[in-house]
Design a protein around this motif. Structure first.
Motif, PDB file in Angstrom:
ATOM      1  N   THR A 195       0.838  -1.192   0.000  1.00 31.04           N
ATOM      2  CA  THR A 195       0.000   0.000   0.000  1.00 31.04           C
ATOM      3  C   THR A 195       0.881   1.252   0.000  1.00 31.04           C
ATOM      4  OG1 THR A 195      -1.732  -1.182   1.204  1.00 31.04           O
ATOM      5  CG2 THR A 195      -1.851   1.225   1.218  1.00 31.04           C
ATOM      6  N   ASN A 196       0.616   2.153  -0.934  1.00 31.24           N
ATOM      7  CA  ASN A 196       1.351   3.412  -1.022  1.00 31.24           C
ATOM      8  C   ASN A 196       1.035   4.227   0.232  1.00 31.24           C
ATOM      9  OD1 ASN A 196       2.164   6.106  -1.644  1.00 31.24           O
ATOM     10  ND2 ASN A 196       1.990   5.652  -3.825  1.00 31.24           N
ATOM     11  N   ASP A 197       2.078   4.627   0.945  1.00 31.66           N
ATOM     12  CA  ASP A 197       1.883   5.380   2.181  1.00 31.66           C
ATOM     13  C   ASP A 197       1.894   6.894   1.951  1.00 31.66           C
ATOM     14  OD1 ASP A 197       4.560   5.979   1.757  1.00 31.66           O
ATOM     15  OD2 ASP A 197       5.289   4.908   3.526  1.00 31.66           O
ATOM     16  N   GLY A 198       2.056   7.309   0.691  1.00 32.48           N
ATOM     17  CA  GLY A 198       2.055   8.733   0.388  1.00 32.48           C
ATOM     18  C   GLY A 198       3.348   9.430   0.762  1.00 32.48           C
ATOM     19  N   GLN A 199       4.334   8.676   1.233  1.00 33.90           N
ATOM     20  CA  GLN A 199       5.588   9.284   1.673  1.00 33.90           C
ATOM     21  C   GLN A 199       6.805   8.775   0.917  1.00 33.90           C
ATOM     22  OE1 GLN A 199       5.976   9.005   5.937  1.00 33.90           O
ATOM     23  NE2 GLN A 199       3.806   9.333   6.245  1.00 33.90           N
ATOM     24  N   HIS A 200       6.658   7.703   0.159  1.00 29.76           N
ATOM     25  CA  HIS A 200       7.809   7.109  -0.523  1.00 29.76           C
ATOM     26  C   HIS A 200       7.473   6.814  -1.978  1.00 29.76           C
ATOM     27  CE1 HIS A 200       8.297   6.122   3.771  1.00 29.76           C
ATOM     28  NE2 HIS A 200       9.565   6.401   3.521  1.00 29.76           N
ATOM     29  N   SER A 201       8.507   6.656  -2.803  1.00 30.67           N
ATOM     30  CA  SER A 201       8.290   6.261  -4.188  1.00 30.67           C
ATOM     31  C   SER A 201       8.894   4.877  -4.455  1.00 30.67           C
ATOM     32  CB  SER A 201       8.896   7.291  -5.144  1.00 30.67           C
ATOM     33  OG  SER A 201      10.279   7.418  -4.911  1.00 30.67           O
ATOM     34  N   SER A 202       9.451   4.252  -3.413  1.00 32.93           N
ATOM     35  CA  SER A 202      10.024   2.923  -3.538  1.00 32.93           C
ATOM     36  C   SER A 202       9.602   2.084  -2.335  1.00 32.93           C
ATOM     37  CB  SER A 202      11.552   3.020  -3.611  1.00 32.93           C
ATOM     38  OG  SER A 202      12.110   1.757  -3.844  1.00 32.93           O
ATOM     39  N   TYR A 203       9.215   0.842  -2.588  1.00 35.96           N
ATOM     40  CA  TYR A 203       8.734  -0.052  -1.536  1.00 35.96           C
ATOM     41  C   TYR A 203       9.384  -1.418  -1.717  1.00 35.96           C
ATOM     42  CZ  TYR A 203       5.212   3.571  -1.177  1.00 35.96           C
ATOM     43  OH  TYR A 203       4.586   4.782  -1.014  1.00 35.96           O
ATOM     44  N   ASN A 204       9.515  -2.157  -0.632  1.00 33.40           N
ATOM     45  CA  ASN A 204      10.085  -3.500  -0.689  1.00 33.40           C
ATOM     46  C   ASN A 204       9.037  -4.534  -0.314  1.00 33.40           C
ATOM     47  OD1 ASN A 204      12.782  -2.711  -1.343  1.00 33.40           O
ATOM     48  ND2 ASN A 204      12.985  -1.978   0.742  1.00 33.40           N
ATOM     49  N   GLY A 205       9.090  -5.677  -0.996  1.00 36.22           N
ATOM     50  CA  GLY A 205       8.194  -6.786  -0.698  1.00 36.22           C
ATOM     51  C   GLY A 205       8.972  -8.088  -0.717  1.00 36.22           C
ATOM     52  N   SER A 206       8.338  -9.154  -0.227  1.00 32.31           N
ATOM     53  CA  SER A 206       9.026 -10.443  -0.170  1.00 32.31           C
ATOM     54  C   SER A 206       8.024 -11.593  -0.237  1.00 32.31           C
ATOM     55  CB  SER A 206       9.826 -10.541   1.128  1.00 32.31           C
ATOM     56  OG  SER A 206      10.516 -11.773   1.187  1.00 32.31           O
ATOM     57  N   PHE A 207       8.423 -12.617  -0.962  1.00 30.09           N
ATOM     58  CA  PHE A 207       7.707 -13.891  -0.936  1.00 30.09           C
ATOM     59  C   PHE A 207       8.573 -14.833  -0.122  1.00 30.09           C
ATOM     60  CE2 PHE A 207       5.840 -12.108  -4.813  1.00 30.09           C
ATOM     61  CZ  PHE A 207       4.499 -12.294  -4.515  1.00 30.09           C
ATOM     62  N   GLY A 208       8.109 -15.168   1.033  1.00 26.60           N
ATOM     63  CA  GLY A 208       8.887 -16.069   1.854  1.00 26.60           C
ATOM     64  C   GLY A 208       8.586 -15.898   3.313  1.00 26.60           C
ATOM     65  N   PRO A 209       9.139 -16.767   4.101  1.00 21.69           N
ATOM     66  CA  PRO A 209      10.101 -17.772   3.654  1.00 21.69           C
ATOM     67  C   PRO A 209       9.425 -18.926   2.905  1.00 21.69           C
ATOM     68  CG  PRO A 209       9.642 -18.086   5.980  1.00 21.69           C
ATOM     69  CD  PRO A 209       8.898 -16.840   5.554  1.00 21.69           C
ATOM     70  N   ILE A 210      10.193 -19.510   2.014  1.00 28.39           N
ATOM     71  CA  ILE A 210       9.793 -20.734   1.335  1.00 28.39           C
ATOM     72  C   ILE A 210      10.615 -21.839   1.998  1.00 28.39           C
ATOM     73  CG2 ILE A 210       9.636 -21.973  -0.857  1.00 28.39           C
ATOM     74  CD1 ILE A 210       9.832 -19.185  -2.241  1.00 28.39           C
ATOM     75  N   SER A 211       9.927 -22.828   2.555  1.00 23.19           N
ATOM     76  CA  SER A 211      10.604 -23.894   3.313  1.00 23.19           C
ATOM     77  C   SER A 211      10.836 -25.123   2.443  1.00 23.19           C
ATOM     78  CB  SER A 211       9.752 -24.291   4.523  1.00 23.19           C
ATOM     79  OG  SER A 211       9.607 -23.183   5.385  1.00 23.19           O
ATOM     80  N   TYR A 212      12.030 -25.693   2.596  1.00 27.25           N
ATOM     81  CA  TYR A 212      12.425 -26.893   1.860  1.00 27.25           C
ATOM     82  C   TYR A 212      12.877 -27.951   2.862  1.00 27.25           C
ATOM     83  CZ  TYR A 212      12.578 -23.522  -1.933  1.00 27.25           C
ATOM     84  OH  TYR A 212      12.254 -22.540  -2.837  1.00 27.25           O
ATOM     85  N   THR A 213      12.554 -29.201   2.571  1.00 27.52           N
ATOM     86  CA  THR A 213      12.993 -30.322   3.403  1.00 27.52           C
ATOM     87  C   THR A 213      13.740 -31.317   2.511  1.00 27.52           C
ATOM     88  OG1 THR A 213      10.960 -31.575   3.055  1.00 27.52           O
ATOM     89  CG2 THR A 213      11.010 -30.060   4.948  1.00 27.52           C
ATOM     90  N   ARG A 214      14.238 -32.360   3.104  1.00 28.40           N
ATOM     91  CA  ARG A 214      15.018 -33.355   2.355  1.00 28.40           C
ATOM     92  C   ARG A 214      14.244 -33.893   1.156  1.00 28.40           C
ATOM     93  NH1 ARG A 214      18.927 -37.467   5.159  1.00 28.40           N
ATOM     94  NH2 ARG A 214      20.155 -37.968   3.327  1.00 28.40           N
ATOM     95  N   LYS A 215      12.940 -34.047   1.298  1.00 24.65           N
ATOM     96  CA  LYS A 215      12.140 -34.579   0.180  1.00 24.65           C
ATOM     97  C   LYS A 215      12.151 -33.646  -1.036  1.00 24.65           C
ATOM     98  CE  LYS A 215       7.553 -32.802   1.368  1.00 24.65           C
ATOM     99  NZ  LYS A 215       7.469 -31.894   0.247  1.00 24.65           N
ATOM    100  N   ASP A 216      12.581 -32.389  -0.832  1.00 28.36           N
ATOM    101  CA  ASP A 216      12.644 -31.437  -1.937  1.00 28.36           C
ATOM    102  C   ASP A 216      13.959 -31.511  -2.703  1.00 28.36           C
ATOM    103  OD1 ASP A 216      10.062 -30.308  -1.421  1.00 28.36           O
ATOM    104  OD2 ASP A 216      10.953 -29.278   0.297  1.00 28.36           O
ATOM    105  N   LEU A 217      14.883 -32.318  -2.219  1.00 28.67           N
ATOM    106  CA  LEU A 217      16.118 -32.553  -2.964  1.00 28.67           C
ATOM    107  C   LEU A 217      15.826 -33.490  -4.129  1.00 28.67           C
ATOM    108  CD1 LEU A 217      18.547 -33.084   0.047  1.00 28.67           C
ATOM    109  CD2 LEU A 217      18.619 -31.179  -1.585  1.00 28.67           C
ATOM    110  N   GLY A 218      16.751 -33.567  -5.054  1.00 30.36           N
ATOM    111  CA  GLY A 218      16.583 -34.469  -6.183  1.00 30.36           C
ATOM    112  C   GLY A 218      16.835 -35.916  -5.782  1.00 30.36           C
ATOM    113  N   LYS A 219      16.814 -36.791  -6.775  1.00 29.40           N
ATOM    114  CA  LYS A 219      17.051 -38.216  -6.561  1.00 29.40           C
ATOM    115  C   LYS A 219      18.416 -38.417  -5.916  1.00 29.40           C
ATOM    116  CE  LYS A 219      16.853 -42.581  -8.983  1.00 29.40           C
ATOM    117  NZ  LYS A 219      16.635 -43.259 -10.243  1.00 29.40           N
TER     118      LYS A 219
END
Length: 181
Positions: free
Chosen positions: A56-80
Motif C-alpha cells: 500500500t502506497n503510504d504517500g511518503q515514498h516512491s520505492s517499496y520493498n516486498g518479499s515472498f517467503g520464507p519458502i521452506s524446503y525439506t530433504r524430500k525437496d532434494l533431487g534423486k
C-alpha cells in the motif's frame, strides 16, 4: 543420530512508483499486488505461505520493498539420491485498476537451488536464490526483481454551452459550473 534437513529462502522485490502525481509519485492508499507461482518446469515447487503480496502506497515514498517467503524446503525437496535441485518461480504484478497508472508487465523467473553438503561431518541443507531472469528476456545480473509503475496525468477538454430559457442573457453575466465524478 539422525539430522533433520531443512532450509529456507525468500524472493525479495522492489516496487518503484514514478511519473506525474503527488510529490511522492502516487496517491496514499493506492495498492500494488504481486503474485508468485511455480514455474512450468517445477510445478511441484514448495510455495511460501502467502502467494499474493499487496503493498500500500503510504504517500511518503516512491520505492517499496516486498518479499515472498520464507519458502521452506525439506530433504524430500532434494533431487534423486539427495542431488541438488532447482525450483522455478514466476513473479509478476497484477494489473492495477488505478486511473492513470501504467502497471509494469514484467514477469520474472526466479530460480532457487536446493542442495545438501556436509559441514564438519554433518549434512546441511541450503536454499539460495540462484538466478533471476525476465521471462522471454535477459538474465538479471544482480538477481534483483524491480517493478516500476508510471503515473500519467490525463488531460481532457470539456466544452460547455450554456443556454438560458425564460429571459435573455445579460452582458457580463457569469455562470459557474462544477464537474463531478
Amino acid at each position: 543420530n539422525k539430522v533433520k534437513l531443512e532450509a529456507e529462502a525468500s524472493i525479495n522485490f522492489t516496487k518503484n512508483v514514478q511519473g506525474e502525481g503527488s510529490v511522492t509519485n502516487g496517491v496514499a492508499g493506492d495498492e500494488y499486488t504481486f503474485t508468485i507461482a511455480s514455474g512450468d518446469k517445477t510445478p511441484d515447487a514448495p510455495m511460501p505461505k502467502d502467494t499474493t503480496v499487496t503493498i500500500t502506497n503510504d504517500g511518503q515514498h516512491s520505492s517499496y520493498n516486498g518479499s515472498f517467503g520464507p519458502i521452506s524446503y525439506t530433504r524430500k525437496d532434494l533431487g534423486k539420491n539427495d542431488a541438488e535441485k532447482t525450483y522455478e518461480y514466476v513473479i509478476q504484478e497484477k494489473q492495477s485498476v488505478t486511473g492513470g497508472l501504467l502497471t509494469d508487465t514484467t514477469k520474472y523467473l526466479a530460480k532457487i537451488k536446493v542442495s545438501k553438503m556436509p559441514v564438519n561431518g554433518v549434512d546441511q541443507m541450503t536454499a539460495v536464490l540462484d538466478s533471476v531472469s525476465v521471462i522471454d528476456g535477459e538474465d538479471v545480473a544482480d538477481k534483483s526483481l524491480v517493478f516500476t509503475n508510471i503515473y500519467q496525468r490525463a488531460e481532457a477538454v470539456i466544452r460547455v454551452r450554456k443556454t438560458l430559457d425564460g429571459r435573455p442573457m445579460r452582458d457580463g453575466e457569469v455562470f459557474a459550473f462544477e464537474l463531478l465524478e
